[in-house]
Design a protein around this motif. Sequence first.
Motif, PDB file in Angstrom:
ATOM      1  N   SER A   1       0.819  -1.213   0.000  1.00 40.62           N
ATOM      2  CA  SER A   1       0.000   0.000   0.000  1.00 40.62           C
ATOM      3  C   SER A   1       0.853   1.264   0.000  1.00 40.62           C
ATOM      4  N   GLY A   2       2.072   1.157   0.508  1.00 39.52           N
ATOM      5  CA  GLY A   2       2.938   2.326   0.596  1.00 39.52           C
ATOM      6  C   GLY A   2       2.712   3.129   1.865  1.00 39.52           C
ATOM      7  N   ASP A   3       1.695   2.762   2.647  1.00 36.77           N
ATOM      8  CA  ASP A   3       1.401   3.478   3.888  1.00 36.77           C
ATOM      9  C   ASP A   3       2.116   2.871   5.086  1.00 36.77           C
ATOM     10  N   GLU A   4       2.647   1.691   4.906  1.00 41.29           N
ATOM     11  CA  GLU A   4       3.290   0.947   5.982  1.00 41.29           C
ATOM     12  C   GLU A   4       4.708   1.482   6.198  1.00 41.29           C
ATOM     13  N   ASN A   5       5.098   1.661   7.469  1.00 39.82           N
ATOM     14  CA  ASN A   5       6.448   2.088   7.794  1.00 39.82           C
ATOM     15  C   ASN A   5       7.301   0.835   7.959  1.00 39.82           C
TER      16      ASN A   5
END
Length: 119
Positions: free
Chosen positions: A59-63
């Motif tokens: 998703s690209g939102d995960e750190n």
Amino acid sequence: MAWRRSGHEGGHDAAPAGARLARQTTASLAGLLAERDMTRKDLAEQLGVSPGRVSQILSGDENLTLRSLAAVAESLDATIEITFRDASGAHKPHRADDDAASARLETAPASPLARTRHR
């Protein structure tokens, strides 16, 4: 830590740069999966996680941590390269060899036991 402080002299807000790096990383990973004709489910099976977890990663939102990225790379028998460069492009490394000025992370070959852990 200076990178966490925004609006302070010498400090920078890392959020936009972090978001950009996350998008680049997930786009690169998605491209690699497409090149290999792999689905998210295939990657989930390789990692030993749920397809939902792979969706979170992509998703690209995960750190993501370096360790989690290394686990993904290992499961795909791939390498990760991290390179720091001058953003303005004005500064050139003192050495002719570009690799001397970059940090390179490669996953070590997994033992047979490590591979079974991901399936």
